[in-house]
Design an enzyme around this catalytic site. Structure first.
Site, PDB file in Angstrom:
ATOM      1  CG  ASP A 144      -1.952   0.888   0.855  1.00 26.17           C
ATOM      2  OD1 ASP A 144      -1.954   1.591   0.096  1.00 26.17           O
ATOM      3  OD2 ASP A 144      -3.052   0.823   1.874  1.00 26.17           O
ATOM      4  CG  ASP A 186      -5.643   5.915  -2.818  1.00 28.10           C
ATOM      5  OD1 ASP A 186      -4.373   5.841  -2.052  1.00 28.10           O
ATOM      6  OD2 ASP A 186      -6.516   5.540  -2.206  1.00 28.10           O
ATOM      7  CB  CYS A 198     -13.344 -22.326  15.716  1.00 26.54           C
ATOM      8  SG  CYS A 198     -12.012 -22.159  14.384  1.00 26.54           S
ATOM      9  CB  CYS A 209      -9.053 -23.465  12.951  1.00 24.08           C
ATOM     10  SG  CYS A 209      -8.452 -22.386  14.514  1.00 24.08           S
ATOM     11  CB  CYS A 223     -10.196 -23.647  17.850  1.00 21.78           C
ATOM     12  SG  CYS A 223     -10.319 -21.827  17.640  1.00 21.78           S
TER      13      CYS A 223
HETATM   14 ZN   LIG Z   1     -10.099 -21.632  15.403  1.00 24.89          ZN
END
Ligand SMILES: [Zn+2]
Length: 505
Positions: free
Chosen positions: A91, A126, A279, A281, A284
């Site tokens: 950016d 910008d 979750c 993942c 988790c």
């Molecule tokens: Zn998770």
């Protein structure tokens, strides 16, 4: 095969969402793609772990890189500096301008610097709108257009994919003016962007976000990828994908983690308020909220950031699969129930009818049935496309006698009672409205599913209104017989007769 940086191929489409491939010097980015922000000063999550979580692309800030590393970054290259060996977007520092006022760097300097540090995707300098008064917003739009025009000469023959951001967020006419200019300048740019919406997203003003995206995307050329700056939550990412946004970036995953918050499918939750982690993942699956809270801050931030990335990845993968299946609308109906802000934004999609009908493919190779739930399903672009087809059919099919029968059961084969004769036999049904017997069996007349025994009242009313309107328009003066049945069939038949001024039959 290696293609020119900036080449963009669209592989699949549903609603306005698409799966694409954007070519850069460091490889291909499959879109929709999320670019995690890598902080140039502080890396709480090692870049290797970002790649392990499935992100082959990341973004960092060229202005801050210049401030911190100067020429050293030009020698080593930005990939080496941040330790991320995938596709790196930079950016320009425009966002810092929004946060802290002026940036002490001019456009040519920052464009040349992005070239020297070998960014794969770069952004011109910008002037972001942010949450500004109309006058301020207007100034930012015209200053950005001027910069974009000046940059054309500077980025000519550049191996970087350059992004031209659209500004004016929150003001439709300004967004349109900005998008018009971007369309005119698009041949010189590899990518277009939509900026200035971060503040709206932080405040859960998703309605303004989707309205701004729609206003811009209607005008921007369809063949260019579009990046939405500052989008880091699954709900807004999914809504934006459906409107044709191809790329996102955000630091939210790390900012929330530093604050002990996790991104969920339905919002953001404080870790200390959770007894369970909703979750599965790798983070988790391994830890409980308590265990995470007992860790060192450093370890916790790393793991929470990783979870947050998985949450974003899940949203993107789910949207991609929905595009493959032609079920993006159904996905929107589902996720819109996860937060009032998402619901409010989704309700606005019915105002985007024309745009979505122009991009939605009518059917795909693999036929998947439409799943219809409630009143919102009436705005399903595939229903609208079906109705257009029926209008066309009616223009070529003359008759003075119509027999309307209730469609027997959602999703079943249409029964063929008699061979088509002089009379036009058609079925009336919730959502699709009307199915001429001759078209029975074609998509989607037997490929839809709805709560047959509990059709919402508003849907039955809409059905009657539509069928009566259809007959009045195409067959004025025809003799109409309306057969009824049980449940919604009885209500619908009564309402149709009433609207056509027929006696109960
Ligand atoms: Zn998770």
């Amino acid at each position: 095969m290696t293609k020119t940086p900036g080449a963009f191929e669209i592989k699949d489409v549903d609603l306005a969402g698409r799966i694409g491939r954007l070519h850069t010097r460091s490889g291909v980015v499959e879109t929709p793609a999320f670019f995690p922000v890598i902080d140039i000063y502080r890396q709480d999550l090692p870049p290797d772990m970002i790649r392990e979580a499935g992100f082959n692309q990341a973004i960092t800030n060229a202005y801050l890189t210049l401030k911190r590393f100067g020429e050293k970054a030009a020698e080593k290259g930005i990939h080496e500096i941040i330790g991320f060996h995938g596709v790196v977007m930079t950016d320009s520092g425009a966002y810092q301008m929004l946060e802290y006022g002026e940036v002490d760097v001019d456009q040519e300097t920052i464009i040349r610097y992005q070239e020297r540090i070998r960014s794969d995707i770069g952004v011109i300098l910008d002037v972001p709108t942010g949450m500004a008064s109309y006058e301020k917003a207007r100034e930012s739009v015209y200053a950005t257009i001027k910069r974009a025009e000046e940059a054309v000469e500077l980025i000519k023959d550049s191996p970087i994919v350059w992004v031209l951001p659209v500004q004016g967020a929150g003001y439709r006419d300004l967004v349109e003016a900005s998008a018009e200019a971007a369309r005119r300048l698009a041949p010189s740019y590899g990518m277009l962007g939509i900026g200035g919406l971060t503040v709206y997203m932080e405040q859960y003003d998703y309605l303004t976000v989707v309205e701004t995206i729609h206003a811009a995307k209607r005008i921007l050329p369809g063949g260019k990828p579009v990046h939405l700056f500052g989008a880091g939550h699954p709900l807004i990412i999914t809504l934006a994908i459906a409107l044709g946004v191809d790329a996102f970036d955000s630091a939210s995953y790390i900012l929330y983690a530093r604050d002990d918050r996790i991104i969920t499918d339905y919002g953001v939750e404080r870790l200390d308020r959770l007894e369970y982690l909703p979750c599965t993942c790798p983070v988790c699956s391994k830890y409980t909220p308590r265990e995470l809270l007992e860790m060192s801050k450093e370890e916790r931030v790393k793991l929470l950031a990783l979870h947050n990335l998985y949450a974003i990845r899940r949203a993107i993968d789910r949207a991609k699969q929905a595009i493959r299946e032609g079920r993006l609308w159904e996905l929107l109906e589902e996720i819109s129930r996860k937060h009032p802000a998402a619901y409010e934004a989704f309700r606005a999609f019915k105002d985007f009818k024309e745009y979505l009908e122009s991009t939605t493919p009518y059917s795909k190779g693999v036929v998947r049935g439409l799943r219809l739930y409630g009143e919102e399903s009436l705005s399903h672009p595939k229903i609208q496309l079906y109705r257009k087809r029926i209008e066309e059919y009616a223009r070529g099919r003359r008759t003075d006698r119509i027999i309307l029968k209730p469609y027997p059961k959602g999703g079943d084969e249409c029964p063929r009672s008699q061979p088509p004769g002089e009379a036009l036999t058609a079925y009336y049904t919730p959502y699709l409205g009307i199915i001429p017997e001759e078209l029975c069996g074609t998509y989607p007349t037997i490929h839809f599913n709805y709560p047959e025994r509990r059709v919402p009242k508003a849907v039955v009313e809409e059905l009657a209104e539509y069928v009566a309107g259809f007959i009045k328009t195409h067959y004025p003066g025809a003799h109409v017989t309306v057969e009824d049945g049980e449940g919604w069939r009885l209500q619908a038949a009564r309402l149709i007769r009433e609207r056509l001024g027929l006696q109960d039959q």
